[in-house]
Every structure is written in structure tokens, then in C-alpha cells.
Design an enzyme around this catalytic site. Structure first.
Site, short mmCIF file in Angstrom:
data_model
loop_
_atom_site.label_atom_id
_atom_site.label_comp_id
_atom_site.label_asym_id
_atom_site.label_seq_id
_atom_site.Cartn_x
_atom_site.Cartn_y
_atom_site.Cartn_z
N ASP A 72 5.69 2.47 5.55
CA ASP A 72 5.88 2.17 4.13
C ASP A 72 5.52 3.35 3.23
O ASP A 72 5.22 3.17 2.05
CB ASP A 72 5.02 0.97 3.74
CG ASP A 72 3.54 1.19 4.03
OD1 ASP A 72 3.22 1.73 5.11
OD2 ASP A 72 2.70 0.83 3.19
N LYS A 184 1.69 -5.79 1.80
CA LYS A 184 0.53 -4.90 1.93
C LYS A 184 0.16 -4.32 0.57
O LYS A 184 1.03 -3.96 -0.23
CB LYS A 184 0.84 -3.75 2.90
CG LYS A 184 -0.42 -2.95 3.26
CD LYS A 184 -0.12 -1.57 3.83
CE LYS A 184 -0.01 -0.55 2.71
NZ LYS A 184 -0.08 0.84 3.20
N GLU A 224 -6.27 -4.66 2.32
CA GLU A 224 -6.62 -3.32 2.78
C GLU A 224 -7.48 -2.55 1.77
O GLU A 224 -6.96 -1.82 0.93
CB GLU A 224 -5.35 -2.51 3.08
CG GLU A 224 -5.64 -1.11 3.60
CD GLU A 224 -4.38 -0.27 3.82
OE1 GLU A 224 -4.53 0.91 4.21
OE2 GLU A 224 -3.27 -0.77 3.59
N GLU A 226 -9.32 0.48 1.90
CA GLU A 226 -9.57 1.61 2.80
C GLU A 226 -10.79 2.39 2.34
O GLU A 226 -10.85 2.87 1.20
CB GLU A 226 -8.36 2.54 2.85
CG GLU A 226 -8.60 3.74 3.76
CD GLU A 226 -7.39 4.64 3.93
OE1 GLU A 226 -7.55 5.72 4.55
OE2 GLU A 226 -6.31 4.29 3.44
N LYS A 266 -6.63 -5.19 6.99
CA LYS A 266 -6.35 -3.83 7.45
C LYS A 266 -7.52 -2.95 7.04
O LYS A 266 -7.45 -2.19 6.07
CB LYS A 266 -5.03 -3.31 6.87
CG LYS A 266 -4.64 -1.94 7.44
CD LYS A 266 -3.23 -1.53 7.04
CE LYS A 266 -2.91 -0.14 7.58
NZ LYS A 266 -1.52 0.28 7.34
N SER A 335 -2.55 -1.15 12.81
CA SER A 335 -1.51 -1.02 11.80
C SER A 335 -1.50 0.46 11.44
O SER A 335 -2.06 0.88 10.43
CB SER A 335 -1.81 -1.88 10.56
OG SER A 335 -0.80 -1.69 9.58
N TYR A 397 -1.13 8.31 -0.32
CA TYR A 397 -0.11 7.64 0.48
C TYR A 397 1.19 7.49 -0.29
O TYR A 397 1.20 7.15 -1.43
CB TYR A 397 -0.63 6.26 0.86
CG TYR A 397 0.00 5.69 2.11
CD1 TYR A 397 0.86 4.60 2.03
CD2 TYR A 397 -0.26 6.24 3.36
CE1 TYR A 397 1.43 4.07 3.18
CE2 TYR A 397 0.31 5.70 4.50
CZ TYR A 397 1.15 4.63 4.40
OH TYR A 397 1.71 4.11 5.54
#
Length: 397
Positions: A72, A184, A224, A226, A266, A335, A397
Site C-alpha cells: 500500500d 489500515k 497500527e 508504529e 499491526k 504484515s 511511508y
């Protein structure tokens, strides 16, 4: 909530004030309920209509020996990947690469879900077949990245927050119609920059609102937060911050009436910072990470799909394997984006004659992580490319 010793202070509401405010917004008075038209559905009623499907989708993605291919990347990030092999960032080149990924023969044996960028969800392969249809034929559940990226968080210690809640309900409804069945949303927490209590609250609240909205549209939300690898901190500091972050996340998921059986997580693995001189073995990573999960994640959650976060392909697989050496209450899997795609991309190099070899490289990595999910990966015969560090400082990202 994280204590002041864990997180740098920020001028934010006390949790009791925060919850009180949200309660006033979320809980209508008796008189307001009486005034409502009987046919007006509450958020909980809407979510209940998808409850069985959400649970089924989550269990499908969290099926034994399988994990998620994260493909993605935004068009800008995909452009950086293409540039690394000397290709221009054009729609045709992005289409060619994504076609290569989704048409790998037998990929569905090891991959249960694929996270797509919006362009990809509506895109066809170079042969004119809808990418969503190709995935479904491979027994891979299509997913969709729904956040709108990170922006500076005002009032914080040079930290970020994730935008994208505006218009999310209509977008997720459209994505469901297009064939997506999970979503997500990635937000980040930086240890070198604090993390401040403000940044942690913002991350947790944003994830919870996104999760509730996604479930109302029939999409299983991947949650998620992170915890970035950036920094010189040791593994104990990562563990400390991760505990605080996940406490906040599940507090606000509950406040937003999110169905735990219909979500996937995630998280980052608990590792030292990328610039820490003391490295951790896979066994140490597994010990710290499983301890974190046991303290913070309810067994009702069906799947923990770890992100690789800049670990090498082999390192991410070894760490996952170490976590699956004994039974867990959840499906503990992967993932991965870079940790699945790196060797594949380099092998392809943008050349049509290399497509088959590149697909074989992706299948090797997918099978390795499938074995790791089952606790049966040995690490034998891995290429030097697969052992290369993938960490990028300040990665976007």
C-alpha cells in the site's frame, strides 16, 4: 494511561476529563433517545449488521501459515522504490510492478491479505483484469490503506499525527463496494522525540475513531501504532513505551465500542533502537514482544500481524519464528512490505524477462514467513540480499 515517568508531559486533558467529554458526545440522554425516530440506527446497530462478517474476515486473514503482503505504498513512496531500480514513477510502471506482485502463482498459500493503495484498489493488471479480482481468485482478501499520512502535531515535541478522519465514513463505504474487506491506518510514535503524552493520546484516539468508522462500513480495521526504530535506546525503553502506547490504544478502542473480535493489530516488534549498539537476539525480541502482548492485548483479538519496520528480510522472519515456538492466544504473523518485497524488486529491475525470477523471489519470502508463523523456519539457504538492513532513518511511508 502512561505515567509521567514514561512519557514527557504535554498540556493535554486529564484522562478523566477526556473521557468525560467523549462520554457526553457518545451517550445520548434519555430524552434525546425518545425524540429519535424509531428507524434511526445507532452506530452500534450499524456495526452489529456487519459483526459476523467482520469476525469471519478477521479469522480468514489470521489463518494458519498465512500473513499479509503490505503493498500500500503511496505513489510517492512507490516512486522511490522504482527509482532504486532506475525506473520512472509513472502509472504504467506502478501498474507493472503491482501486477507482478499479485499474479505470483500460489501466493495465496502463504498470503491471506494484501493491503492496497487507493490507486491499486481501482486498478487493473497489465492484462486488463481487476487487481481485486486477481487477489480474490488467489484466496487473498483485499485491504485498503485509508489514512491520509502524517503531519506535524502542534504543541508537541516535533512529533506527528495521522490525518484522514474527515470523510472517512464515505470513503470506507466506497472501498467496501469496490471489494475491500479490511483497512489500515498507520500512525507513529517516536521514542527520541519523547514520546509526549499528547502524541500518544492523539495516536490512540485517532486509531480508535478510524477503527469504529471502518467497522461501521464492514471493513476490519488493522490498528497500527508504529513505534519507530529510530534512536539509540535499548530494548527496555522500547518495551516501556510500547506498554504505555498499547494501554492508551485499547482504552480508546473500548471507549469507541470497537468489536475486538473484528480487528487485527499491526504492532512493531519490541527491539532496540536501530542505532543502539546492543543488538537483541531473536529469542530476546520474542521474549519482550510476547510479554508486551500478554500484558496488553485481549485474547479476543484474532490476529497480531507484525510490521517489519526496517528490519532485514531474514531478521524479520527469524524474530517472527521465535515468537511462534510455543502456542499463543492470538494468531501471530506478518504484515510486511519491504521485508517481503526487497529481493523481489531488486530481482525484477524493471525488466520483463525478470518477472518470473522476481515472482519466485517473492514466493520464497512468503513461504519463509509462512513457516515462521508455524514456528518451523530454519533460516537455511538465505541470500545475502535478504540479510541486508532495510532501516531508513526518518522513513516516510
Amino acid at each position: 494511561m502512561a505515567s509521567a515517568s514514561l512519557l514527557k508531559s504535554s498540556p493535554v486533558l486529564d484522562k478523566s476529563e477526556w473521557v468525560k467529554g467523549q462520554t457526553l458526545l457518545r451517550q445520548p440522554s434519555v430524552s434525546s433517545v425518545v425524540r429519535c425516530h424509531p428507524s434511526a440506527a445507532s452506530g452500534l446497530t450499524i456495526r452489529a449488521s456487519y459483526a459476523d462478517e467482520l469476525v469471519k474476515t478477521a479469522k480468514t486473514v489470521a489463518s494458519p501459515g498465512r500473513g499479509i503482503l503490505a503493498m500500500d505504498e503511496s505513489n510517492a513512496t512507490c516512486g522511490k522504490r522504482l527509482a532504486s531500480i532506475g525506473l520512472e514513477n509513472t502509472e504504467a510502471n506502478r501498474q507493472a510492478y503491482r501486477t507482478l506482485l499479485v499474479t505470483v502463482p500460489g501466493l495465496g498459500n502463504y498470503v491471506s491479505g494484501a493491503i492496497l493503495f487507493e490507486e491499486t484498489l481501482y486498478q487493473s493488471t497489465v492484462d486488463g483484469k481487476k487487481i481485486v479480482d486477481v487477489l480474490v481468485e488467489q484466496n487473498i482478501v483485499p485491504g485498503i490503506k485509508v489514512d491520509k499520512g502524517l503531519v506535524p502535531l502542534a504543541g508537541s515535541n516535533d512529533e506527528s499525527w495521522c490525518q484522514g478522519l474527515d470523510g472517512l465514513a464515505s470513503r470506507t463505504a466506497a472501498y467496501y463496494q469496490q471489494g475491500a474487506r479490511f483497512a489500515k491506518w498507520r500512525t507513529v510514535v517516536s521514542i527520541p522525540n519523547g514520546p509526549s503524552a499528547l502524541a500518544v493520546k492523539e495516536a490512540a484516539w485517532g486509531l480508535a475513531r478510524y477503527a469504529a468508522i471502518s467497522q461501521d462500513s464492514g471493513l476490519v480495521p488493522i490498528v497500527e501504532p508504529e513505534i519507530l526504530l529510530d534512536g539509540e535506546h535499548g530494548i527496555d525503553r522500547t518495551f516501556e513505551v510500547a506498554q504505555a502506547v498499547w494501554a492508551e490504544v485499547f482504552f480508546y478502542l473500548a471507549q469507541n465500542n470497537v468489536l475486538f473480535e473484528g480487528i487485527l493489530l499491526k504492532p512493531s516488534m519490541v527491539t532496540p533502537g536501530a542505532e543502539c549498539k546492543e543488538r537483541a537476539t531473536p529469542e530476546q525480541v520474542a521474549d519482550y514482544t510476547l510479554k508486551l502482548l500478554q500484558r496488553r492485548i485481549p485474547p479476543a483479538v484474532p490476529g497480531i500481524m507484525f510490521l517489519s519496520g526496517g528490519q532485514s528480510e531474514v531478521e524479520a522472519t527469524l524474530n517472527l519464528n521465535a515468537m511462534n515456538q510455543s502456542p499463543n492466544p492470538w494468531h501471530v504473523s506478518f504484515s510486511y512490505a519491504r521485508a517481503l518485497q526487497n529481493t523481489c524488486l531488486k530481482t525484477w529491475g524493471g525488466r520483463p524477462e525478470n518477472v518470473k525470477a522476481a515472482q519466485e523471489a517473492l514466493l520464497i519470502r512468503a513461504k519463509a514467513n509462512s513457516l515462521a508463523q508455524l514456528g518451523k523456519y530454519t533460516g537455511e539457504g538465505e541470500s545475502e540480499e535478504a540479510k541486508k538492513e532495510l532501516f531508513v532513518k526518518g522513513y516516510v511511508y
